[in-house]
Design a protein around this motif. Structure first.
Motif, PDB file in Angstrom:
ATOM      1  N   PRO A  66       0.808  -1.220   0.000  1.00  0.00           N
ATOM      2  CA  PRO A  66       0.000   0.000   0.000  1.00  0.00           C
ATOM      3  C   PRO A  66       0.846   1.277   0.000  1.00  0.00           C
ATOM      4  O   PRO A  66       0.487   2.262  -0.638  1.00  0.00           O
ATOM      5  CB  PRO A  66      -0.817  -0.114   1.296  1.00  0.00           C
ATOM      6  CG  PRO A  66      -0.840  -1.569   1.613  1.00  0.00           C
ATOM      7  CD  PRO A  66       0.454  -2.120   1.100  1.00  0.00           C
ATOM      8  N   ALA A  67       1.991   1.240   0.684  1.00  0.00           N
ATOM      9  CA  ALA A  67       2.863   2.422   0.722  1.00  0.00           C
ATOM     10  C   ALA A  67       3.412   2.728  -0.670  1.00  0.00           C
ATOM     11  O   ALA A  67       3.482   3.907  -1.066  1.00  0.00           O
ATOM     12  CB  ALA A  67       3.998   2.207   1.717  1.00  0.00           C
ATOM     13  N   LEU A  68       3.808   1.692  -1.414  1.00  0.00           N
ATOM     14  CA  LEU A  68       4.319   1.907  -2.767  1.00  0.00           C
ATOM     15  C   LEU A  68       3.229   2.459  -3.685  1.00  0.00           C
ATOM     16  O   LEU A  68       3.492   3.348  -4.499  1.00  0.00           O
ATOM     17  CB  LEU A  68       4.886   0.603  -3.330  1.00  0.00           C
ATOM     18  CG  LEU A  68       6.204   0.142  -2.708  1.00  0.00           C
ATOM     19  CD1 LEU A  68       6.511  -1.303  -3.110  1.00  0.00           C
ATOM     20  CD2 LEU A  68       7.350   1.060  -3.120  1.00  0.00           C
ATOM     21  N   LEU A  69       2.019   1.953  -3.550  1.00  0.00           N
ATOM     22  CA  LEU A  69       0.910   2.481  -4.360  1.00  0.00           C
ATOM     23  C   LEU A  69       0.615   3.934  -4.009  1.00  0.00           C
ATOM     24  O   LEU A  69       0.344   4.751  -4.890  1.00  0.00           O
ATOM     25  CB  LEU A  69      -0.359   1.638  -4.150  1.00  0.00           C
ATOM     26  CG  LEU A  69      -0.442   0.339  -4.929  1.00  0.00           C
ATOM     27  CD1 LEU A  69      -1.683  -0.447  -4.522  1.00  0.00           C
ATOM     28  CD2 LEU A  69      -0.436   0.592  -6.437  1.00  0.00           C
ATOM     29  N   ALA A  70       0.680   4.261  -2.734  1.00  0.00           N
ATOM     30  CA  ALA A  70       0.376   5.630  -2.284  1.00  0.00           C
ATOM     31  C   ALA A  70       1.489   6.611  -2.625  1.00  0.00           C
ATOM     32  O   ALA A  70       1.260   7.822  -2.638  1.00  0.00           O
ATOM     33  CB  ALA A  70       0.132   5.631  -0.777  1.00  0.00           C
ATOM     34  N   ALA A  71       2.683   6.113  -2.918  1.00  0.00           N
ATOM     35  CA  ALA A  71       3.833   6.989  -3.175  1.00  0.00           C
ATOM     36  C   ALA A  71       3.735   7.732  -4.506  1.00  0.00           C
ATOM     37  O   ALA A  71       4.556   8.586  -4.794  1.00  0.00           O
ATOM     38  CB  ALA A  71       5.129   6.188  -3.110  1.00  0.00           C
ATOM     39  N   GLY A  72       2.735   7.393  -5.303  1.00  0.00           N
ATOM     40  CA  GLY A  72       2.521   8.130  -6.537  1.00  0.00           C
ATOM     41  C   GLY A  72       3.176   7.525  -7.762  1.00  0.00           C
ATOM     42  O   GLY A  72       3.073   8.073  -8.846  1.00  0.00           O
TER      43      GLY A  72
END
Length: 196
Positions: free
Chosen positions: A84-90
């Motif tokens: 999820p963090a990688l997806l949220a990083a843009g």
């Protein structure tokens, strides 16, 4: 009233933030050493990488199996949180998937020695494997779904299929230093891309 009765009403104090940070640093160091030297690496190497004494490691993890299981769980959680963090990083969902697969490969290479350590405890191994699947299959599925929805990859692959494929590509990594599991996993992920 005995001591047990007095303690029964007390709340269990959460661990201090610095204790959690120290344990995380220790587990990160152990994982890094396991990747380069295997799960039989000397404890002194792990202690040196973590910047602690060997007694500190033994205080937290009395046996090598305790340490290996803790590293395994720590890495599963790190992989689960990374998706999820990688997806949220843009980044694009495809780029996030590729970066997550790199983390997954590192985890798989680290855990190779786990089976040998737990061979005598099949119930414990099955519990860890179920934990692994419960935590990571949904994360991989989320990344695949996001990349498919963005039109970057084909949509006919299941998370468990991809994870098994990557796992199979990692098998030779522990016995041949020339074997680059990350590169092969990258080729597999590239094969998911839709033609532009």
């Amino acid at each position: 009233m005995n001591d047990d009765d007095r303690g029964a009403g007390r709340a269990v104090r959460p661990r201090r933030a610095d204790a959690r940070r120290n344990e995380k640093a220790l587990l990160d160091a152990a994982a890094a050493v396991f990747v380069t030297s295997g799960v039989d690496a000397p404890v002194r190497d792990i202690a040196a990488k973590a910047g602690v004494g060997t007694a500190t490691i033994y205080r937290h993890f009395p046996t090598r199996a305790d340490l290996i299981i803790a590293v395994y769980r720590h890495q599963v959680e790190a992989c689960a949180e990374a998706g999820p963090a990688l997806l949220a990083a843009g980044e694009t969902p495809y780029a996030a998937l590729g970066r997550w697969i790199d983390l997954f490969v590192d985890f798989l290479v680290t855990k190779h020695g786990l089976a040998a350590v737990l061979r005598s405890d099949s119930a414990g191994f099955e519990t860890l494997h179920a934990y692994f699947l419960d935590r990571l299959v949904p994360v991989c599925a989320e990344l695949l779904d996001a990349a498919a929805a963005a039109g970057e990859i084909r949509s006919d692959i299941e998370a468990i299929e991809l994870m098994r494929g990557v796992g199979n590509l990692c098998i030779g990594a522990d016995s041949d230093p020339r074997y680059d599991a990350r590169r092969l996993a990258g080729i597999l992920i590239a094969g998911l891309r839709l033609p532009r």
